[in-house]
Design a protein around this motif. Structure first.
Motif, short mmCIF file in Angstrom:
data_model
loop_
_atom_site.label_atom_id
_atom_site.label_comp_id
_atom_site.label_asym_id
_atom_site.label_seq_id
_atom_site.Cartn_x
_atom_site.Cartn_y
_atom_site.Cartn_z
N THR A 168 0.81 -1.21 0.00
CA THR A 168 0.00 0.00 0.00
C THR A 168 0.85 1.26 0.00
N ILE A 169 1.92 1.25 0.80
CA ILE A 169 2.78 2.44 0.88
C ILE A 169 3.41 2.73 -0.47
N PHE A 170 3.92 1.70 -1.12
CA PHE A 170 4.58 1.89 -2.41
C PHE A 170 3.59 2.32 -3.50
N GLN A 171 2.42 1.71 -3.52
CA GLN A 171 1.48 2.05 -4.60
C GLN A 171 0.93 3.46 -4.43
N ASN A 172 0.84 3.93 -3.20
CA ASN A 172 0.31 5.27 -2.96
C ASN A 172 1.29 6.38 -3.34
N SER A 173 2.58 6.04 -3.44
CA SER A 173 3.61 7.05 -3.71
C SER A 173 4.30 6.84 -5.05
N ALA A 174 3.88 5.85 -5.82
CA ALA A 174 4.53 5.57 -7.10
C ALA A 174 4.11 6.59 -8.15
N THR A 175 5.01 6.84 -9.09
CA THR A 175 4.65 7.63 -10.26
C THR A 175 4.44 6.68 -11.44
N LYS A 176 4.00 7.21 -12.55
CA LYS A 176 3.67 6.38 -13.71
C LYS A 176 4.87 5.55 -14.17
N ASN A 177 6.07 6.14 -14.12
CA ASN A 177 7.24 5.48 -14.69
C ASN A 177 8.31 5.14 -13.67
N SER A 178 8.03 5.29 -12.37
CA SER A 178 9.11 5.07 -11.40
C SER A 178 8.56 4.76 -10.01
N LEU A 179 9.32 3.92 -9.30
CA LEU A 179 9.04 3.66 -7.89
C LEU A 179 10.07 4.33 -6.98
N GLN A 180 10.98 5.10 -7.56
CA GLN A 180 12.02 5.73 -6.74
C GLN A 180 11.43 6.74 -5.74
N PRO A 181 10.47 7.58 -6.13
CA PRO A 181 9.84 8.45 -5.12
C PRO A 181 9.11 7.64 -4.04
N ALA A 182 8.58 6.49 -4.42
CA ALA A 182 7.88 5.64 -3.46
C ALA A 182 8.86 5.05 -2.44
N ILE A 183 10.08 4.75 -2.88
CA ILE A 183 11.10 4.26 -1.94
C ILE A 183 11.41 5.33 -0.90
N HIS A 184 11.53 6.56 -1.36
CA HIS A 184 11.77 7.69 -0.46
C HIS A 184 10.65 7.81 0.58
N GLN A 185 9.42 7.73 0.12
CA GLN A 185 8.29 7.85 1.04
C GLN A 185 8.22 6.64 1.98
N PHE A 186 8.53 5.47 1.45
CA PHE A 186 8.55 4.27 2.29
C PHE A 186 9.55 4.43 3.43
N LYS A 187 10.73 4.95 3.13
CA LYS A 187 11.72 5.15 4.19
C LYS A 187 11.18 6.11 5.25
N ASN A 188 10.51 7.17 4.84
CA ASN A 188 9.92 8.11 5.80
C ASN A 188 8.93 7.41 6.73
N HIS A 202 -0.96 -4.12 -7.81
CA HIS A 202 -1.31 -2.73 -8.04
C HIS A 202 -0.14 -1.91 -8.60
N LEU A 203 0.98 -2.57 -8.82
CA LEU A 203 2.14 -1.92 -9.41
C LEU A 203 2.54 -2.68 -10.67
N SER A 204 3.24 -2.00 -11.56
CA SER A 204 3.58 -2.58 -12.86
C SER A 204 5.09 -2.80 -12.98
N PRO A 205 5.51 -3.88 -13.65
CA PRO A 205 6.94 -4.07 -13.92
C PRO A 205 7.56 -2.90 -14.67
N ALA A 206 6.75 -2.16 -15.43
CA ALA A 206 7.24 -1.01 -16.17
C ALA A 206 7.74 0.10 -15.25
N GLN A 207 7.33 0.07 -13.99
CA GLN A 207 7.75 1.10 -13.02
C GLN A 207 9.04 0.74 -12.30
N LEU A 208 9.50 -0.48 -12.47
CA LEU A 208 10.65 -0.97 -11.72
C LEU A 208 11.97 -0.42 -12.24
N SER A 209 12.96 -0.39 -11.35
CA SER A 209 14.32 -0.01 -11.71
C SER A 209 15.27 -1.17 -11.43
N CYS A 210 16.32 -1.26 -12.21
CA CYS A 210 17.28 -2.35 -12.09
C CYS A 210 18.02 -2.29 -10.75
#
Length: 254
Positions: A120-140, A189-197
C-alpha cells in the motif's frame, strides 16, 4: 554489436538466467519458502535488506533470520511480545545487528497495523514510470516511530543519490511476474514497467562494457541512465535484463 544485436544477446541471457535453477544460488530462495503473501513480503524484505557481501553468507544469515522468527515471519511480526525479541540478541550480518533487526520487526508491525501492509505504501507514492519516489516515502514511513539513528542506513534513499540496489531488488521480486516463477508478482497494483534495475558492482560493470551505462559511480544518476537504456529495449519489463547483467557478471565473469 549494434542495438539490435545487443537486445538479442541480452534477451537470450534473460532466458538462460530467468530460470528456476537461478533460485538455488540466490537469496530469493528464502521468500520462496513461503506461500502466504505477507510471509513472502517480510521474508523478501528482510533478505533483501542484508543482501550485500558474500552471497553464501547472505543466504545463510537470511535463513537464520527466518528461523529466529519461528519460520512464520508474518505471525512473529504481528504477535511477538517484547521478550520474544530477546531471541534475536546475537544476530548480526556485517553492520546489520540485533538492534536493527528488532527495529525492523517493530516497524513492520506498525506498517501492517496502520498502513495495510508494505504494498500500500509503495502504490500510494509511485509515479507512472518510477518507484524511486515511493522508496523515499517508504523510508519516511518506516522510520516514523522511535528508532536508533544508526538503523536508518539500512534503507537507502534514491532521492538522496543512492541507487538503492537492495530495495529495488525486493521490489523486482514482489512486482515482476515472470513465467519461470522466479520473481513472485504478488503485488498487483504496481507494474513491472515502473521498476528499476537493482544496480550493483556486477550489473554496473557489465552494463558499462555493453555501452548501456557511461557514468562511473553506481548511484541514482547511473540508475536513471541504465533504466532509460533498458526501457528502450523493453518498456513493459525493463528489469528482466537484471538477470542478464547479473548472470553475465557473476556466473560468466563477463
Amino acid at each position: 554489436m549494434n542495438k539490435t544485436e545487443l537486445k538479442q544477446f541480452l534477451d537470450e541471457k534473460v532466458i538462460q538466467y530467468n530460470h528456476p535453477k537461478f533460485i538455488e544460488s540466490d537469496p530469493i530462495q528464502v521468500p520462496h519458502l513461503f506461500s502466504l503473501k505477507q510471509d513472502i513480503e517480510i521474508a523478501g524484505f528482510l533478505t533483501a535488506t542484508i543482501a550485500w557481501g558474500n552471497r553464501k553468507m547472505i543466504i545463510k544469515n537470511a535463513h537464520k533470520m527466518i528461523d529466529l522468527m519461528g519460520n512464520s515471519p508474518f505471525d512473529f511480526v504481528m504477535n511477538h511480545k517484547k521478550e520474544h525479541l530477546n531471541t534475536i540478541d546475537n544476530f548480526v550480518h556485517r553492520t546489520f545487528n540485533s538492534d536493527d533487526f528488532s527495529y525492523f520487526i517493530t516497524a513492520l508491525n506498525h506498517i501492517y497495523k496502520n498502513y495495510n501492509g508494505l504494498e500500500t505504501i509503495f502504490q500510494n507514492s509511485a509515479t507512472k514510470n518510477s518507484l524511486q519516489p515511493a522508496i523515499h516515502q517508504f523510508k519516511n514511513v518506516f522510520f516514523e516511530i522511535n528508532h536508533l539513528k544508526r538503523t536508518e542506513k539500512h534503507i537507502s534513499d534514491p532521492l538522496k543519490g543512492s541507487a538503492a540496489k537492495r530495495i529495488n531488488m525486493f521490489l523486482r521480486w514482489m512486482v515482476r511476474n515472470d513465467a519461470a516463477d522466479v520473481d513472485f508478482g504478488i503485488w498487483k497494483h504496481l507494474s513491472p514497467a515502473q521498476l528499476s534495475c537493482p544496480l550493483d558492482v556486477h550489473s554496473g560493470n557489465v552494463a558499462r562494457k555493453l555501452g548501456l551505462l557511461k557514468r562511473k559511480q553506481n548511484d541514482a544518476k547511473a540508475l536513471a541512465e541504465l533504466d532509460s537504456n533498458l526501457r528502450k529495449m523493453d518498456k513493459l519489463d525493463p528489469v528482466k535484463y537484471d538477470f542478464a547483467l547479473f548472470g553475465l557478471g557473476v556466473f560468466e565473469k563477463f
